[in-house]
Design an enzyme around this catalytic site. Sequence first.
Site, mmCIF file in Angstrom:
data_model
loop_
_atom_site.group_PDB
_atom_site.id
_atom_site.type_symbol
_atom_site.label_atom_id
_atom_site.label_comp_id
_atom_site.label_asym_id
_atom_site.label_seq_id
_atom_site.Cartn_x
_atom_site.Cartn_y
_atom_site.Cartn_z
ATOM 1 N N HIS A 16 52.380 3.167 113.197
ATOM 2 C CA HIS A 16 52.677 3.953 112.389
ATOM 3 C C HIS A 16 54.057 5.329 113.841
ATOM 4 C CE1 HIS A 16 50.453 6.682 115.648
ATOM 5 N NE2 HIS A 16 49.433 5.558 115.428
ATOM 6 N N GLU A 87 42.548 1.770 113.099
ATOM 7 C CA GLU A 87 42.376 1.798 114.882
ATOM 8 C C GLU A 87 41.123 1.665 115.377
ATOM 9 O OE1 GLU A 87 44.265 0.819 117.135
ATOM 10 O OE2 GLU A 87 45.378 2.239 118.255
#
Length: 201
Positions: A16, A87
């Site tokens: 990201h 994550e």
Amino acid sequence: MSSVSQQLPLIYLARHGETAWSLSGQHTGLSDIPLTQRGEDNARQLGERLRRLSFARVFTSPLQRATRTCELAGFGQIATTEEDLVEWNYGKYEGKTTVEIHEQNPDWELFRDGCPAGESLADIGARADRVIASLRSSHGNQLIFSSSHFLRVLAARWLGLEPSAGQYFILDTASLSILGYEHTRGNPVVRLWNDARHEAG
């Protein structure tokens, strides 16, 4: 590259774009932090790099830093959200920098110790293995939008290494990496790693 290896599927990994916490070095696990303006700009630049490629499947973490990167890169309409791509859950270390953690626990190492009240190395390794099993069951190139530490463990497990080997695979924001094979599916390799040449400046 041989003609055989060119026909084997490639797995594109997109980290990201920049967030305020990635900029400050704070551990960002399940906190849903938005992209900075620079992060959005770099996501668009990543999309320019990828726009001539076609993918059999596109996946994204459900966290907005990944989904927004996916959207700005031009794949939001075709991406499937995959919970296993989130994550690492940092538990009590969420939002803390490594310096702050070491003030409390000087010997702590993420890729050895995991996180108190969060995920262990075995936990995140198991998630990576589930993702890899799905990737290897499909034909065609695939694209993943996720976060740094998860993608590092994914790369280690792709190669058949222990999850702790993820410590050796540094990833910058909005970078592109490619996993694949050499000659046969029995020979997994890293074909490109942490490439951010698409970023302006």
